[in-house]
Design a protein around this motif. Structure first.
Motif, mmCIF file in Angstrom:
data_model
loop_
_atom_site.group_PDB
_atom_site.id
_atom_site.type_symbol
_atom_site.label_atom_id
_atom_site.label_comp_id
_atom_site.label_asym_id
_atom_site.label_seq_id
_atom_site.Cartn_x
_atom_site.Cartn_y
_atom_site.Cartn_z
ATOM 1 N N PRO A 1 0.811 -1.223 0.000
ATOM 2 C CA PRO A 1 0.000 0.000 0.000
ATOM 3 C C PRO A 1 0.838 1.265 0.000
ATOM 4 C CG PRO A 1 -0.112 -1.098 2.139
ATOM 5 C CD PRO A 1 0.622 -2.024 1.217
ATOM 6 N N LEU A 2 0.257 2.314 -0.559
ATOM 7 C CA LEU A 2 0.915 3.611 -0.718
ATOM 8 C C LEU A 2 0.228 4.648 0.158
ATOM 9 C CD1 LEU A 2 2.914 5.443 -2.419
ATOM 10 C CD2 LEU A 2 0.976 5.812 -3.979
ATOM 11 N N LEU A 3 1.030 5.434 0.873
ATOM 12 C CA LEU A 3 0.528 6.570 1.642
ATOM 13 C C LEU A 3 1.085 7.850 1.016
ATOM 14 C CD1 LEU A 3 0.333 6.964 5.497
ATOM 15 C CD2 LEU A 3 1.204 8.812 4.094
ATOM 16 N N THR A 4 0.220 8.788 0.671
ATOM 17 C CA THR A 4 0.656 10.069 0.109
ATOM 18 C C THR A 4 0.497 11.170 1.157
ATOM 19 O OG1 THR A 4 -1.543 10.562 -0.787
ATOM 20 C CG2 THR A 4 0.014 9.427 -2.240
ATOM 21 N N ILE A 5 1.481 12.065 1.199
ATOM 22 C CA ILE A 5 1.425 13.241 2.064
ATOM 23 C C ILE A 5 1.450 14.465 1.154
ATOM 24 C CG2 ILE A 5 2.595 14.564 3.874
ATOM 25 C CD1 ILE A 5 3.865 11.916 4.799
ATOM 26 N N THR A 6 0.466 15.340 1.289
ATOM 27 C CA THR A 6 0.397 16.533 0.453
ATOM 28 C C THR A 6 0.585 17.768 1.315
ATOM 29 O OG1 THR A 6 -1.196 15.365 -0.958
ATOM 30 C CG2 THR A 6 -0.911 17.726 -1.332
ATOM 31 N N MET A 7 1.713 18.442 1.089
ATOM 32 C CA MET A 7 2.036 19.662 1.821
ATOM 33 C C MET A 7 1.674 20.911 1.027
ATOM 34 S SD MET A 7 5.682 18.554 3.506
ATOM 35 C CE MET A 7 5.813 17.114 4.583
ATOM 36 N N ASP A 8 1.767 20.817 -0.293
ATOM 37 C CA ASP A 8 1.398 21.911 -1.190
ATOM 38 C C ASP A 8 0.658 21.330 -2.387
ATOM 39 O OD1 ASP A 8 2.757 24.274 0.080
ATOM 40 O OD2 ASP A 8 4.537 23.060 -0.281
ATOM 41 N N THR B 1 -6.884 21.403 7.027
ATOM 42 C CA THR B 1 -8.278 21.133 6.652
ATOM 43 C C THR B 1 -8.544 21.635 5.242
ATOM 44 O OG1 THR B 1 -8.968 21.325 8.949
ATOM 45 C CG2 THR B 1 -10.682 21.571 7.280
ATOM 46 N N GLU B 2 -8.002 22.812 4.934
ATOM 47 C CA GLU B 2 -8.198 23.402 3.609
ATOM 48 C C GLU B 2 -7.567 22.532 2.522
ATOM 49 O OE1 GLU B 2 -8.409 26.653 6.672
ATOM 50 O OE2 GLU B 2 -7.074 24.946 6.291
ATOM 51 N N MET B 3 -6.407 21.939 2.824
ATOM 52 C CA MET B 3 -5.771 21.058 1.846
ATOM 53 C C MET B 3 -6.639 19.835 1.587
ATOM 54 S SD MET B 3 -3.373 20.259 -0.228
ATOM 55 C CE MET B 3 -1.902 21.251 0.113
ATOM 56 N N CYS B 4 -7.183 19.248 2.639
ATOM 57 C CA CYS B 4 -8.014 18.050 2.468
ATOM 58 C C CYS B 4 -9.287 18.367 1.689
ATOM 59 C CB CYS B 4 -8.332 17.440 3.826
ATOM 60 S SG CYS B 4 -6.874 16.720 4.631
ATOM 61 N N VAL C 1 -0.636 28.994 -3.064
ATOM 62 C CA VAL C 1 -0.077 28.068 -2.079
ATOM 63 C C VAL C 1 -0.681 28.323 -0.707
ATOM 64 C CG1 VAL C 1 2.053 27.382 -0.884
ATOM 65 C CG2 VAL C 1 2.080 27.805 -3.340
ATOM 66 N N TYR C 2 -0.848 29.594 -0.372
ATOM 67 C CA TYR C 2 -1.330 29.962 0.956
ATOM 68 C C TYR C 2 -2.727 29.426 1.261
ATOM 69 C CZ TYR C 2 2.361 33.569 0.654
ATOM 70 O OH TYR C 2 3.547 34.248 0.511
ATOM 71 N N ARG C 3 -3.519 29.155 0.223
ATOM 72 C CA ARG C 3 -4.907 28.745 0.445
ATOM 73 C C ARG C 3 -5.032 27.328 0.994
ATOM 74 N NH1 ARG C 3 -6.165 30.676 -5.518
ATOM 75 N NH2 ARG C 3 -5.912 32.938 -5.221
ATOM 76 N N THR C 4 -3.975 26.522 0.851
ATOM 77 C CA THR C 4 -4.081 25.119 1.276
ATOM 78 C C THR C 4 -2.942 24.662 2.188
ATOM 79 O OG1 THR C 4 -2.972 24.467 -0.789
ATOM 80 C CG2 THR C 4 -5.380 24.383 -0.752
ATOM 81 N N HIS C 5 -1.841 25.375 2.238
ATOM 82 C CA HIS C 5 -0.695 24.918 3.034
ATOM 83 C C HIS C 5 -1.000 25.093 4.522
ATOM 84 C CE1 HIS C 5 1.765 28.664 4.352
ATOM 85 N NE2 HIS C 5 0.478 28.943 4.384
#
Length: 404
Positions: A132-139, A174-177, A297-301
């Motif tokens: 299985p793959l886990l992804t982390i999204t920072m930007d 929360t905004e990123m998700c 970038v600021y809207r989701t980071h």
């Protein structure tokens, strides 16, 4: 993660990412901190070579230099990224990565969705190994790397496929998700990455008096790229009018602004930085730019500085557009931060005047930030939660499609 029982439950985890865990660079530092104490024999890192001065985790690191990544730094980068996105059935250089990974026998693969070449390679590797793959999204994955116009749709479809195949998607806010669900159709889990363990909060009563009266002294610690130089420049008129000083603690000396209200404090190692800020500053500031592509970038980071700023027990000042995640966080937490949505005399100046004149307000904000640090940004609790997510993924039956 101490004790035999905890160690037995830890999955063998392979990180394949451009943001390798190390003590330098924002994204890498977040991973470095959250993996403290992870058993060395159950962790392996594949990616670019570490920075020469960086501290590493006590596990095996192997440098994997991808041709697709090198091409992404040439003048043909948008074409290279687009062509790489087009090729989802074949992954260049997979054999060496597969050999290293097969020897390690990972139970899960983790990648950060920042450099397309690396997270696409991690996806292919997970499919080939049937783990299985886990992804982390920072930007936002399409902010710092974009394909040529002809391949924009192709790249978005490839990203959608990667998210679809991920057993778990983690977003830093929360905004990123919310964005990942709307843009790529991927439900995601919020994880605020935390600060280092060593920060000690300043006593709130130290905020009752100014550090350098009669002036208010603000502190900014960090890089001056990603719009921060421009955002500080936008504050200068207001700093002048209110006779406010801004101490800047940065290694990014070539971007430093030359202005009477800016004090260049240079670079401090992490263990020295926060005690210095605590000794010299009445408040700390997160300044956002109000225009330019960086505002996307600021809207989701999520600014990791917030976790550190809370822990040092100093009043926090946030200045930026209303849709910036840090601004929204400040508005939700008035007990710890003052927030302005304009850098001028209507928005910022009244807040500077309050901080200058009201010692009780400064002490209250300092106390509020330290309390939030213990509940929202406890590094031990964050590590436990991250471990729980790794265990959840290791037990998951959702596997990537084999493509090689």
């Amino acid at each position: 993660m101490k004790g035999p029982a905890a160690i037995n439950k830890v999955p063998k985890t392979l990180f394949f990412t451009a943001e390798i865990p190390q003590s330098m660079n924002a994204g890498s530092m977040q991973l470095f901190r959250v993996l403290q104490g992870y058993p060395r024999e159950k962790l392996m890192v594949l990616g670019p070579p570490p920075e020469k001065e960086a501290e590493l985790l006590p596990c095996r690191y192997e440098a994997v230099n991808l041709l697709t990544s090198r091409l992404a730094y040439t003048r043909f980068h948008r074409w290279a990224i687009g062509l790489n996105a087009l090729s989802t059935r074949f992954e260049p250089q997979i054999q060496r990565s597969l050999s290293l990974a097969t020897e390690f026998k990972p139970e899960i693969i983790v990648t950060v969705m920042d450099k397309f070449s690396y997270y696409k390679h991690a996806w292919a590797l997970a499919g080939a190994l049937n783990v299985p793959l886990l992804t982390i999204t920072m930007d936002d994955p399409q902010t710092f790397e974009t394909a040529h116009t002809l391949f924009e749709g192709v790249m978005e479809r490839a990203i959608r496929e990667i998210y679809r195949d991920a057993a778990l998607s983690v977003g830093v806010s929360t905004e990123m998700c919310e964005y990942l669900k709307e843009r790529f159709g991927k439900p995601s889990t919020v994880l605020y990455f935390g600060p280092p363990d060593s920060i000690q909060s300043r006593r709130p009563e130290e905020s009752l008096s100014l550090k350098s009266p009669p002036h208010l002294t603000l502190g900014y610690a960090g890089q001056l790229g990603l719009g921060y130089r421009e955002s500080i420049s936008a504050l200068l008129n207001t700093l002048d009018k209110t006779a406010t000083r801004l101490n800047v603690y940065t290694k990014d000396q070539h971007n430093l602004l030359n202005h009477p209200r800016i004090v260049n404090r240079g670079f401090f190692a992490p263990k020295e930085l926060w005690p210095t800020v605590q000794a010299e500053c009445d408040a700390v500031i997160i300044p956002y730019a109000f225009s330019g592509t960086i505002t996307r970038v600021y809207r989701t980071h999520f600014p990791t500085k917030l976790s550190e700023y809370c822990w040092i027990g100093v009043p926090i000042l946030i200045v930026g557009p209303e849709d910036a995640t840090g601004v929204r966080w400040g508005q939700r937490h008035p007990e710890a931060a003052l927030t302005a949505t304009s850098p001028d005399s209507q928005g910022l100046a009244p807040l500077l005047e309050k901080l200058l004149s009201d010692g009780s307000l400064r002490a209250s904000l300092a106390s509020g930030g330290a309390a939030l640090a213990r509940t929202e940004f406890d590094p031990i609790k964050i590590r436990r939660r991250f471990l729980g997510l790794l265990q959840q993924v290791a037990a998951c039956s959702h596997l990537p499609t084999a493509r090689m």
